[in-house]
Design a protein around this motif. Structure first.
Motif, PDB file in Angstrom:
ATOM      1  N   ILE A  99       0.808  -1.220   0.000  1.00 16.94           N
ATOM      2  CA  ILE A  99       0.000   0.000   0.000  1.00 16.94           C
ATOM      3  C   ILE A  99       0.841   1.270   0.000  1.00 16.94           C
ATOM      4  O   ILE A  99       0.445   2.278  -0.586  1.00 16.94           O
ATOM      5  CB  ILE A  99      -0.986  -0.030   1.188  1.00 16.94           C
ATOM      6  CG1 ILE A  99      -1.964  -1.205   1.017  1.00 16.94           C
ATOM      7  CG2 ILE A  99      -1.763   1.276   1.288  1.00 16.94           C
ATOM      8  CD1 ILE A  99      -2.959  -1.374   2.144  1.00 16.94           C
ATOM      9  N   LYS A 100       2.020   1.231   0.616  1.00 18.40           N
ATOM     10  CA  LYS A 100       2.840   2.445   0.638  1.00 18.40           C
ATOM     11  C   LYS A 100       3.440   2.762  -0.728  1.00 18.40           C
ATOM     12  O   LYS A 100       4.047   3.815  -0.902  1.00 18.40           O
ATOM     13  CB  LYS A 100       3.950   2.330   1.684  1.00 18.40           C
ATOM     14  CG  LYS A 100       3.452   2.127   3.107  1.00 18.40           C
ATOM     15  CD  LYS A 100       2.269   2.999   3.490  1.00 18.40           C
ATOM     16  CE  LYS A 100       2.639   4.464   3.709  1.00 18.40           C
ATOM     17  NZ  LYS A 100       1.464   5.247   4.168  1.00 18.40           N
ATOM     18  N   LEU A 101       3.255   1.887  -1.705  1.00 16.75           N
ATOM     19  CA  LEU A 101       3.682   2.165  -3.076  1.00 16.75           C
ATOM     20  C   LEU A 101       2.549   2.726  -3.932  1.00 16.75           C
ATOM     21  O   LEU A 101       2.767   3.114  -5.081  1.00 16.75           O
ATOM     22  CB  LEU A 101       4.222   0.893  -3.739  1.00 16.75           C
ATOM     23  CG  LEU A 101       5.576   0.383  -3.247  1.00 16.75           C
ATOM     24  CD1 LEU A 101       5.870  -0.994  -3.834  1.00 16.75           C
ATOM     25  CD2 LEU A 101       6.695   1.356  -3.617  1.00 16.75           C
ATOM     26  N   LEU A 102       1.341   2.756  -3.385  1.00 20.50           N
ATOM     27  CA  LEU A 102       0.180   3.186  -4.157  1.00 20.50           C
ATOM     28  C   LEU A 102       0.003   4.703  -4.121  1.00 20.50           C
ATOM     29  O   LEU A 102       0.450   5.379  -3.194  1.00 20.50           O
ATOM     30  CB  LEU A 102      -1.090   2.524  -3.618  1.00 20.50           C
ATOM     31  CG  LEU A 102      -1.164   0.999  -3.683  1.00 20.50           C
ATOM     32  CD1 LEU A 102      -2.465   0.513  -3.052  1.00 20.50           C
ATOM     33  CD2 LEU A 102      -1.052   0.499  -5.116  1.00 20.50           C
ATOM     34  N   LYS A 103      -0.678   5.221  -5.128  1.00 24.36           N
ATOM     35  CA  LYS A 103      -1.115   6.610  -5.131  1.00 24.36           C
ATOM     36  C   LYS A 103      -2.415   6.720  -4.344  1.00 24.36           C
ATOM     37  O   LYS A 103      -3.107   5.729  -4.109  1.00 24.36           O
ATOM     38  CB  LYS A 103      -1.377   7.089  -6.567  1.00 24.36           C
ATOM     39  CG  LYS A 103      -0.195   7.036  -7.501  1.00 24.36           C
ATOM     40  CD  LYS A 103      -0.638   7.485  -8.896  1.00 24.36           C
ATOM     41  CE  LYS A 103       0.485   7.414  -9.913  1.00 24.36           C
ATOM     42  NZ  LYS A 103       0.016   7.825 -11.266  1.00 24.36           N
ATOM     43  N   LYS A 104      -2.766   7.954  -3.973  1.00 21.79           N
ATOM     44  CA  LYS A 104      -4.021   8.162  -3.262  1.00 21.79           C
ATOM     45  C   LYS A 104      -5.205   7.724  -4.119  1.00 21.79           C
ATOM     46  O   LYS A 104      -6.209   7.210  -3.611  1.00 21.79           O
ATOM     47  CB  LYS A 104      -4.170   9.634  -2.875  1.00 21.79           C
ATOM     48  CG  LYS A 104      -5.415   9.932  -2.051  1.00 21.79           C
ATOM     49  CD  LYS A 104      -5.505  11.400  -1.648  1.00 21.79           C
ATOM     50  CE  LYS A 104      -6.762  11.659  -0.833  1.00 21.79           C
ATOM     51  NZ  LYS A 104      -6.878  13.078  -0.413  1.00 21.79           N
ATOM     52  N   GLU A 105      -5.089   7.910  -5.449  1.00 11.34           N
ATOM     53  CA  GLU A 105      -6.197   7.571  -6.352  1.00 11.34           C
ATOM     54  C   GLU A 105      -6.340   6.064  -6.565  1.00 11.34           C
ATOM     55  O   GLU A 105      -7.372   5.606  -7.070  1.00 11.34           O
ATOM     56  CB  GLU A 105      -5.998   8.256  -7.702  1.00 11.34           C
ATOM     57  CG  GLU A 105      -6.034   9.769  -7.658  1.00 11.34           C
ATOM     58  CD  GLU A 105      -4.730  10.392  -7.172  1.00 11.34           C
ATOM     59  OE1 GLU A 105      -4.719  11.604  -6.888  1.00 11.34           O
ATOM     60  OE2 GLU A 105      -3.718   9.653  -7.072  1.00 11.34           O
ATOM     61  N   HIS A 115     -10.037   8.162   0.656  1.00  8.82           N
ATOM     62  CA  HIS A 115      -8.765   7.461   0.520  1.00  8.82           C
ATOM     63  C   HIS A 115      -8.843   6.275  -0.445  1.00  8.82           C
ATOM     64  O   HIS A 115      -7.899   5.502  -0.562  1.00  8.82           O
ATOM     65  CB  HIS A 115      -8.293   6.979   1.890  1.00  8.82           C
ATOM     66  CG  HIS A 115      -8.077   8.090   2.868  1.00  8.82           C
ATOM     67  ND1 HIS A 115      -9.079   8.551   3.693  1.00  8.82           N
ATOM     68  CD2 HIS A 115      -6.979   8.845   3.128  1.00  8.82           C
ATOM     69  CE1 HIS A 115      -8.604   9.537   4.441  1.00  8.82           C
ATOM     70  NE2 HIS A 115      -7.344   9.739   4.121  1.00  8.82           N
ATOM     71  N   ASN A 116      -9.990   6.124  -1.126  1.00  9.68           N
ATOM     72  CA  ASN A 116     -10.198   5.015  -2.059  1.00  9.68           C
ATOM     73  C   ASN A 116      -9.983   3.659  -1.405  1.00  9.68           C
ATOM     74  O   ASN A 116      -9.450   2.725  -2.016  1.00  9.68           O
ATOM     75  CB  ASN A 116      -9.304   5.163  -3.295  1.00  9.68           C
ATOM     76  CG  ASN A 116      -9.804   6.269  -4.219  1.00  9.68           C
ATOM     77  OD1 ASN A 116     -10.879   6.175  -4.800  1.00  9.68           O
ATOM     78  ND2 ASN A 116      -9.030   7.338  -4.320  1.00  9.68           N
ATOM     79  N   LEU A 117     -10.393   3.587  -0.155  1.00 10.35           N
ATOM     80  CA  LEU A 117     -10.499   2.297   0.530  1.00 10.35           C
ATOM     81  C   LEU A 117     -11.925   1.820   0.308  1.00 10.35           C
ATOM     82  O   LEU A 117     -12.874   2.383   0.875  1.00 10.35           O
ATOM     83  CB  LEU A 117     -10.202   2.455   2.025  1.00 10.35           C
ATOM     84  CG  LEU A 117     -10.381   1.191   2.868  1.00 10.35           C
ATOM     85  CD1 LEU A 117      -9.308   0.159   2.554  1.00 10.35           C
ATOM     86  CD2 LEU A 117     -10.372   1.522   4.355  1.00 10.35           C
ATOM     87  N   LEU A 118     -12.087   0.816  -0.530  1.00  5.83           N
ATOM     88  CA  LEU A 118     -13.423   0.425  -0.986  1.00  5.83           C
ATOM     89  C   LEU A 118     -14.120  -0.554  -0.055  1.00  5.83           C
ATOM     90  O   LEU A 118     -15.148  -1.116  -0.405  1.00  5.83           O
ATOM     91  CB  LEU A 118     -13.339  -0.160  -2.395  1.00  5.83           C
ATOM     92  CG  LEU A 118     -12.728   0.772  -3.444  1.00  5.83           C
ATOM     93  CD1 LEU A 118     -12.829   0.160  -4.818  1.00  5.83           C
ATOM     94  CD2 LEU A 118     -13.373   2.152  -3.413  1.00  5.83           C
ATOM     95  N   GLY A 119     -13.551  -0.761   1.108  1.00  6.46           N
ATOM     96  CA  GLY A 119     -14.262  -1.524   2.121  1.00  6.46           C
ATOM     97  C   GLY A 119     -13.539  -2.753   2.606  1.00  6.46           C
ATOM     98  O   GLY A 119     -12.747  -3.372   1.893  1.00  6.46           O
TER      99      GLY A 119
END
Length: 430
Positions: A129-135, A184-188
């Protein structure tokens, strides 16, 4: 008519750097891919006339055929900057400290229902996750607190959700297993195993549609779908692997194989315990990585995310990890061998990263202690904030349940029926 023995030859496994606890140790060697930065690729199958050993290996496409092997690299060769190292350490410490505090609050009666902790698996969440963008999107499971924290959801909002307060990321209506944050685009988080995988596949399809059909600039967003080993025998898993490969969706399927599905050993639950093999079966790379080493996870994640972002399709990554606590806080954890638990506890991913940072002179003991102190204060503040926050009002009970609650939740006077003191009469004993 007879069938050639080579046609049904078994694939040569991609061996992990650490043997599975109950497998034959002689089968395991260090794989050159783990922690390397080479590109994943598909090799064409040899012609039928070629009955060499390489043909027997590639009759069923395995990761050995998908990945071009280079000189073996160990975690000590995985290069990170000081800033990256401190970011990884802080995120993993946050996850561990937060979950330890959750255990305290649960046993003090501040949380209710089932609470599943992530202790021991931090290298997987942080590594990806720390490699991901906010989008970019993340889809989780019922073990979702740390995924939410890694994606940037504030500790206050996560703790408040666990307390069932209005200041939670779902206003107290989601609880432990249903963390969600549009911002934060956390979809659940999803309570039932496998149900998040189709949601993640849909999110990846949306990214591809925006990029290729709507031609939206900068639409290179990817999705990470996290799930456990127990999910990998479910229909949704296979169906979504098929769709993702067929449509070349920008998705990474991340299997957090902690070796146990509640109390069922992974080795007893599936006919072939090497989950990564299911990727090549659907036409996508499958990779096995040591999920207790955040640097190895990070390097595999970097390549898989890069492939997805470039439009090269999905990747299946099996991270072999271990949970240090029971399945949930209601689980006495009596089924697992104490020797097995001790063996994995000795490979604590946070301890390993700390040693690497100090040995590589990327950070001093004092700098790491300062991070630990900072996180302790942050988590304590989150508890205080959650404890002081208000509970939802009664009229929130029917919100987000029906698109139009009229005729069910709203009475003739226009008020929510749940505001009537007699609304729950007769159900208090349940």
């Amino acid at each position: 008519m007879s069938f050639s023995a080579t046609k049904f030859a078994q694939p040569v496994p991609l061996h992990a750097s650490t043997p599975r606890s109950n497998d034959n140790p002689s089968l395991f060697k260090t794989c050159s891919f783990l922690g390397s930065t080479q590109k994943l690729r598909f090799n064409p199958l040899p012609t039928r006339a070629n009955h060499s050993a390489s043909y027997r290996r590639s009759a069923v496409v395995s990761v050995s055929d998908v990945i071009k092997e280079k000189k073996r690299q160990t975690s000590t060769n995985l290069l990170i900057t000081k800033e990256e190292g401190l970011e990884l350490y802080e995120d993993m410490i946050l996850g561990r400290s937060f979950e330890d505090m959750c255990a305290q609050m649960y046993y003090r009666g501040k949380m209710f229902g089932f609470v599943h902790l992530y202790n021991g698996q931090e290298a997987v969440s942080t590594g990806f996750i720390k490699l991901l963008k906010k989008e970019d999107s993340v889809v989780s499971t019922y073990r979702d607190h740390v995924h939410a924290l890694s994606k940037g959801v504030p500790a206050r909002a996560v703790m408040s959700e666990l307390f069932g307060k209005t200041t939670g990321c779902c206003r107290g209506q989601g609880g432990s297993m249903h963390m969600f944050s549009k911002e934060h685009n956390l979809l659940g988080g999803f309570a039932f195993i496998g149900e998040g995988i189709p949601v993640a596949t849909g999110a990846a399809f949306s990214s591809k549609y925006r990029r290729e059909v709507l031609k939206e600039p900068g639409s290179d967003h990817v999705t990470c779908a996290f799930f456990g080993d127990g999910t990998c025998n479910n229909g949704q898993f296979f169906e979504c692997l098929n769709m993702a490969a067929l449509w070349k969706l920008p998705i990474i399927f991340v299997v957090e194989n902690n070796l146990w599905a509640i109390g069922m050993s992974h080795l007893r639950a599936t006919s072939d315990p090497e989950i990564w093999k299911k990727g090549p079966a659907f036409g996508m790379p499958g990779v096995h990585v040591d999920g207790m080493d955040v640097l190895k996870v990070r390097e595999v994640a970097k390549e898989a995310i890069g492939r997805a972002r470039r439009g090269e399709g999905p990747t299946l990554v099996e991270c072999e990890t271990y949970r240090f606590r029971g399945h949930s806080l209601a689980d006495p954890d009596e089924l697992r061998d104490p020797a097995e638990k001790a063996r994995y506890a000795a490979r604590d991913p946070i301890t390993a990263l700390k040693k690497h940072l100090i040995d590589s002179k990327l950070a001093s003991e004092q700098e790491l202690k300062a991070i630990e102190k900072k996180i302790d204060e942050l988590v304590e503040n989150a508890v205080e904030f959650a404890d002081e926050s208000p509970y939802p009002a009664r009229n929130q009970l029917l919100e987000n349940v029906f698109a139009d609650p009229k005729g069910f939740g709203i009475g003739p006077d226009g008020r929510y029926r749940c505001e009537d003191p007699k609304f729950t009469e007769g159900t208090a004993h349940v």
